[in-house]
Design a protein around this motif. Structure first.
Motif, short mmCIF file in Angstrom:
data_model
loop_
_atom_site.label_atom_id
_atom_site.label_comp_id
_atom_site.label_asym_id
_atom_site.label_seq_id
_atom_site.Cartn_x
_atom_site.Cartn_y
_atom_site.Cartn_z
N ASP A 99 0.82 -1.21 0.00
CA ASP A 99 0.00 0.00 0.00
C ASP A 99 0.86 1.26 0.00
N ILE A 100 2.04 1.24 0.63
CA ILE A 100 2.95 2.39 0.59
C ILE A 100 3.52 2.52 -0.83
N ARG A 101 3.88 1.40 -1.45
CA ARG A 101 4.42 1.44 -2.82
C ARG A 101 3.39 2.03 -3.79
N VAL A 102 2.15 1.61 -3.65
CA VAL A 102 1.08 2.11 -4.53
C VAL A 102 0.84 3.60 -4.30
N ALA A 103 0.72 3.99 -3.02
CA ALA A 103 0.46 5.39 -2.69
C ALA A 103 1.59 6.29 -3.14
N ALA A 104 2.84 5.78 -3.08
CA ALA A 104 4.01 6.57 -3.49
C ALA A 104 4.25 6.49 -5.00
N ARG A 105 3.39 5.79 -5.70
CA ARG A 105 3.51 5.61 -7.16
C ARG A 105 4.86 5.06 -7.58
N ILE A 106 5.30 4.04 -6.85
CA ILE A 106 6.55 3.36 -7.19
C ILE A 106 6.22 2.26 -8.18
N ALA A 164 10.39 -1.32 -9.88
CA ALA A 164 11.38 -0.49 -9.19
C ALA A 164 11.80 -1.12 -7.87
N GLU A 165 13.08 -1.11 -7.62
CA GLU A 165 13.62 -1.65 -6.39
C GLU A 165 13.97 -0.51 -5.44
N LEU A 166 13.55 -0.64 -4.21
CA LEU A 166 13.98 0.30 -3.18
C LEU A 166 15.14 -0.35 -2.42
N SER A 167 16.07 0.45 -1.98
CA SER A 167 17.19 -0.11 -1.23
C SER A 167 16.68 -0.74 0.06
N ILE A 194 5.14 7.77 2.77
CA ILE A 194 4.84 7.89 1.34
C ILE A 194 5.78 8.91 0.70
N LEU A 195 5.98 10.03 1.35
CA LEU A 195 6.89 11.06 0.82
C LEU A 195 8.30 10.51 0.67
N LEU A 196 8.82 9.86 1.70
CA LEU A 196 10.18 9.31 1.63
C LEU A 196 10.29 8.22 0.57
N ALA A 197 9.27 7.36 0.48
CA ALA A 197 9.30 6.28 -0.51
C ALA A 197 9.28 6.83 -1.93
N SER A 198 8.64 7.98 -2.13
CA SER A 198 8.53 8.55 -3.48
C SER A 198 9.71 9.43 -3.87
N LEU A 199 10.67 9.63 -2.97
CA LEU A 199 11.81 10.50 -3.29
C LEU A 199 12.63 9.97 -4.46
N GLY A 200 12.62 8.67 -4.69
CA GLY A 200 13.33 8.09 -5.82
C GLY A 200 12.61 8.26 -7.14
N ASN A 201 11.37 8.72 -7.11
CA ASN A 201 10.61 8.95 -8.35
C ASN A 201 11.17 10.17 -9.07
N PRO A 202 10.96 10.24 -10.37
CA PRO A 202 11.42 11.42 -11.09
C PRO A 202 10.67 12.67 -10.61
N PRO A 203 11.28 13.86 -10.78
CA PRO A 203 10.59 15.09 -10.39
C PRO A 203 9.20 15.15 -11.04
N GLY A 204 8.24 15.59 -10.26
CA GLY A 204 6.86 15.65 -10.72
C GLY A 204 6.06 14.42 -10.36
N ASP A 205 6.76 13.33 -9.99
CA ASP A 205 6.08 12.10 -9.57
C ASP A 205 6.24 11.81 -8.09
#
Length: 176
Positions: free
Chosen positions: A41-48, A52-55, A123-134
């Motif tokens: 649910d965090i991955r989905v909310a963060a639009r990962i 995509a692999e998170l460390s 969610i904010l921290l998980a989405s930091l790896g997304n491109p700007p705007g995402d």
């Protein structure tokens, strides 16, 4: 006042269940932190993206952050267990029982507050790896959050009222 036999029996069962719940919560959170797993649910909310692999460090950090509301839940479960042990021993209308009920209510309020803060941060921290705007900051307060606040407030109020009733009963007993 002494608890009736059904209260005493149910209290013993519920005490065991509260202990089991504590063990399960601690094991699940511990496993999530050690394995560095991010919940779906965090991955989905963060639009990962699914691929995509998170460390592992990021996953462990997010799980550790998610452990804050779970720590409040463990506190609530421990207070419930203590209350059930009082009931199991025949103790019902006492200052100690009132104190446990207040602590349960306060713990539920803290758990609700932490959940409302921690999830958006995760969610904010998980989405930091997304491109700007995402990148995502998702703030929400749902019906379950409201129910937790109301339940916590109710138990806190019942605990206060019970403490007042115990004091009044003690004062009446001293007069007679």
């Amino acid at each position: 006042m002494t608890a009736s036999p059904p209260i005493r029996r149910w209290a013993q069962v519920l005490n065991i269940l509260s202990i089991l719940a504590i063990v399960i919560v601690v094991l699940v959170i511990g496993a999530a932190v050690l394995l560095g797993q991010v919940s779906q649910d965090i991955r989905v909310a963060a639009r990962i993206a699914p691929e995509a692999e998170l460390s592992r460090l990021m996953g462990s950090g997010l799980a550790l952050l998610g452990a804050l509301p779970a720590a409040a839940m463990v506190y609530v479960l421990a207070q419930m267990g203590a209350l059930f042990r009082c009931y199991g021993a025949g103790e019902t209308l006492t200052p100690r029982c009132a104190r446990h009920i207040r602590r349960i209510g306060g713990g539920i309020l803290v758990m609700a507050a932490l959940g409302a803060v921690v999830r958006p941060v995760q969610i904010l921290l998980a989405s930091l790896g997304n491109p700007p705007g995402d990148r995502v900051l998702a703030i929400g307060f749902g019906s379950m959050d409201l129910a937790a606040v109301l339940a916590g407030g109710l138990l806190l109020t019942i605990g206060w009222a019970m403490a007042d009733a115990v004091r009044a009963a003690q004062e009446n007993a001293e007069i007679v």
